[in-house]
Design a protein around this motif. Structure first.
Motif, PDB file in Angstrom:
ATOM      1  N   ASP A  33       0.822  -1.207   0.000  1.00  0.00           N
ATOM      2  CA  ASP A  33       0.000   0.000   0.000  1.00  0.00           C
ATOM      3  C   ASP A  33       0.859   1.262   0.000  1.00  0.00           C
ATOM      4  O   ASP A  33       1.913   1.307   0.629  1.00  0.00           O
ATOM      5  CB  ASP A  33      -0.910   0.039   1.229  1.00  0.00           C
ATOM      6  CG  ASP A  33      -2.041  -0.965   1.142  1.00  0.00           C
ATOM      7  OD1 ASP A  33      -2.823  -1.051   2.108  1.00  0.00           O
ATOM      8  OD2 ASP A  33      -2.142  -1.667   0.119  1.00  0.00           O
ATOM      9  N   ILE A  54      -3.748   3.661  -1.701  1.00  0.00           N
ATOM     10  CA  ILE A  54      -3.930   2.851  -2.905  1.00  0.00           C
ATOM     11  C   ILE A  54      -3.105   1.579  -2.756  1.00  0.00           C
ATOM     12  O   ILE A  54      -1.955   1.615  -2.337  1.00  0.00           O
ATOM     13  CB  ILE A  54      -3.530   3.638  -4.177  1.00  0.00           C
ATOM     14  CG1 ILE A  54      -3.813   2.821  -5.438  1.00  0.00           C
ATOM     15  CG2 ILE A  54      -2.084   4.114  -4.119  1.00  0.00           C
ATOM     16  CD1 ILE A  54      -3.718   3.650  -6.714  1.00  0.00           C
ATOM     17  N   SER A  55      -3.735   0.457  -3.067  1.00  0.00           N
ATOM     18  CA  SER A  55      -3.035  -0.818  -2.995  1.00  0.00           C
ATOM     19  C   SER A  55      -2.201  -1.028  -4.252  1.00  0.00           C
ATOM     20  O   SER A  55      -2.318  -0.275  -5.241  1.00  0.00           O
ATOM     21  CB  SER A  55      -4.043  -1.958  -2.846  1.00  0.00           C
ATOM     22  OG  SER A  55      -4.768  -2.120  -4.065  1.00  0.00           O
ATOM     23  N   SER A  57      -2.572  -3.251  -6.392  1.00  0.00           N
ATOM     24  CA  SER A  57      -3.465  -3.594  -7.500  1.00  0.00           C
ATOM     25  C   SER A  57      -4.346  -2.425  -7.936  1.00  0.00           C
ATOM     26  O   SER A  57      -5.065  -2.542  -8.928  1.00  0.00           O
ATOM     27  CB  SER A  57      -4.357  -4.768  -7.108  1.00  0.00           C
ATOM     28  OG  SER A  57      -5.183  -4.414  -6.017  1.00  0.00           O
ATOM     29  N   SER A  59      -6.612  -0.589  -5.819  1.00  0.00           N
ATOM     30  CA  SER A  59      -7.779  -0.291  -4.993  1.00  0.00           C
ATOM     31  C   SER A  59      -7.510   0.948  -4.159  1.00  0.00           C
ATOM     32  O   SER A  59      -6.454   1.077  -3.552  1.00  0.00           O
ATOM     33  CB  SER A  59      -8.092  -1.474  -4.077  1.00  0.00           C
ATOM     34  OG  SER A  59      -8.429  -2.604  -4.841  1.00  0.00           O
ATOM     35  N   THR A  60      -8.484   1.851  -4.124  1.00  0.00           N
ATOM     36  CA  THR A  60      -8.288   3.128  -3.458  1.00  0.00           C
ATOM     37  C   THR A  60      -9.244   3.331  -2.290  1.00  0.00           C
ATOM     38  O   THR A  60     -10.315   2.723  -2.223  1.00  0.00           O
ATOM     39  CB  THR A  60      -8.474   4.286  -4.447  1.00  0.00           C
ATOM     40  OG1 THR A  60      -9.800   4.221  -5.009  1.00  0.00           O
ATOM     41  CG2 THR A  60      -7.453   4.228  -5.565  1.00  0.00           C
ATOM     42  N   ASN A  61      -8.825   4.212  -1.402  1.00  0.00           N
ATOM     43  CA  ASN A  61      -9.620   4.565  -0.234  1.00  0.00           C
ATOM     44  C   ASN A  61      -9.381   6.041   0.040  1.00  0.00           C
ATOM     45  O   ASN A  61      -8.226   6.498   0.001  1.00  0.00           O
ATOM     46  CB  ASN A  61      -9.194   3.732   0.979  1.00  0.00           C
ATOM     47  CG  ASN A  61      -9.956   4.111   2.224  1.00  0.00           C
ATOM     48  OD1 ASN A  61     -11.170   4.127   2.236  1.00  0.00           O
ATOM     49  ND2 ASN A  61      -9.233   4.423   3.295  1.00  0.00           N
TER      50      ASN A  61
END
Length: 126
Positions: A33, A54-55, A57, A59-61
């Motif tokens: 991350d 953000i990971s 791969s 994926s975001t938060n």
């Protein structure tokens, strides 16, 4: 070990945009991350608040306060994470810190290192 170098901070008027960059370097085996945190200046004891993560791969938060205005992205080939900030508000004024969960090569073994950048100041003011 690992070093994170941020760039792109500065002074911008309300409603304006800025893009922050953070490049990781060193004996990096892998980066999981990555993220951005911020700390408002001049407030003793104020902790860093999460802005976005953000990971590997993709994926975001996002924090609720920046959702829809900020976009985090990364380039795994360059070990770099970005934060595009639009519609900036005075309350976005802070020192922005880059963070990366890294795996580094150390003494012929792999070690997990939670790395931080030195911070870059973003000031939103007219």
């Amino acid at each position: 070990q690992v070093q994170l170098v941020e760039s792109g901070g500065g002074l911008v008027e309300p409603g304006g945009s800025l893009k922050l960059s953070c490049a990781a370097s060193g004996s990096i085996f892998n980066i999981n991350d990555m993220g951005w945190y911020r700390q408002a200046p001049g407030i003793p004891g104020k902790e860093r608040d999460l802005v976005a993560t953000i990971s590997r791969s993709g994926s975001t938060n996002y924090a609720n306060s920046v959702e829809g205005r900020f976009t985090i992205s990364r380039d795994n080939a360059k070990n770099t994470v970005y934060l595009q900030m639009n519609s900036l508000k005075p309350e976005d004024t802070a020192v922005y810190y880059c963070n990366a969960g890294t795996i580094v090569v150390q003494s012929q073994s792999l070690t997990a290192v939670n790395a931080w950048g030195q911070g870059t100041l973003v000031t939103v003011s007219s």
